[in-house]
Scaffold this motif. Structure first.
Motif, PDB file in Angstrom:
ATOM      1  N   LEU A  33       0.865  -1.168   0.000  1.00 52.82           N
ATOM      2  CA  LEU A  33       0.000   0.000   0.000  1.00 52.82           C
ATOM      3  C   LEU A  33       0.905   1.222   0.000  1.00 52.82           C
ATOM      4  O   LEU A  33       1.691   1.399   0.922  1.00 52.82           O
ATOM      5  N   LEU A  38      -2.863   4.621   5.175  1.00 55.19           N
ATOM      6  CA  LEU A  38      -3.625   3.417   4.869  1.00 55.19           C
ATOM      7  C   LEU A  38      -2.954   2.182   5.464  1.00 55.19           C
ATOM      8  O   LEU A  38      -3.624   1.315   6.020  1.00 55.19           O
ATOM      9  N   ARG A  39      -1.626   2.118   5.401  1.00 52.21           N
ATOM     10  CA  ARG A  39      -0.909   0.987   6.010  1.00 52.21           C
ATOM     11  C   ARG A  39      -1.169   0.925   7.512  1.00 52.21           C
ATOM     12  O   ARG A  39      -1.417  -0.141   8.067  1.00 52.21           O
TER      13      ARG A  39
END
Length: 121
Positions: A33, A38-39
């Motif tokens: 990602l 987001l990770r």
């Protein structure tokens, strides 16, 4: 994350007071990602789901890339106190203060939310 929660609604169950989610939902590390936020969110969600189901977090979500370098407060500083109190540990330790999670899942399964009685931001 919205699509992920929608998928959880299809595969999750509530049994004897415990969330039952197939570990296949979070066991495998996601493809790379290219977004640190987001990770952190995906790593936090995998850990949070595993803990709610009474299991251990998958090893991949402990990699440093699933943690933010600093802290981030969703909704900005105006929500800081609320987020400090209501963000689950799996997200807090990653530096991502996002508030309660899985409300949509709890509603869809018609169960008490893991973060029940939380005031709305």
């Amino acid at each position: 994350m919205k699509e992920f929660i929608d998928h959880l609604i299809e595969v999750a169950e509530w049994s004897d007071g415990h969330l039952v989610v197939p570990t296949a939902v979070y066991d495998d590390e996601p493809e790379d990602l290219n977004n640190s936020m987001l990770r952190a969110h995906v790593g936090g969600m995998a850990e949070h789901l595993a803990r709610l189901a009474g299991g251990n977090a998958p090893p991949w979500c402990e990699k440093p890339c699933y943690f933010l370098q600093g802290t981030y407060f969703l909704y900005g500083e105006r929500s800081r106190l609320f987020l400090l109190e209501w963000t689950p540990e799996a997200f807090r330790r990653r530096g991502l203060f996002c508030g309660p999670v899985l409300q949509k899942l709890a509603t869809a399964l018609q169960i008490p939310a893991p973060d029940a009685d939380i005031p709305q931001v």
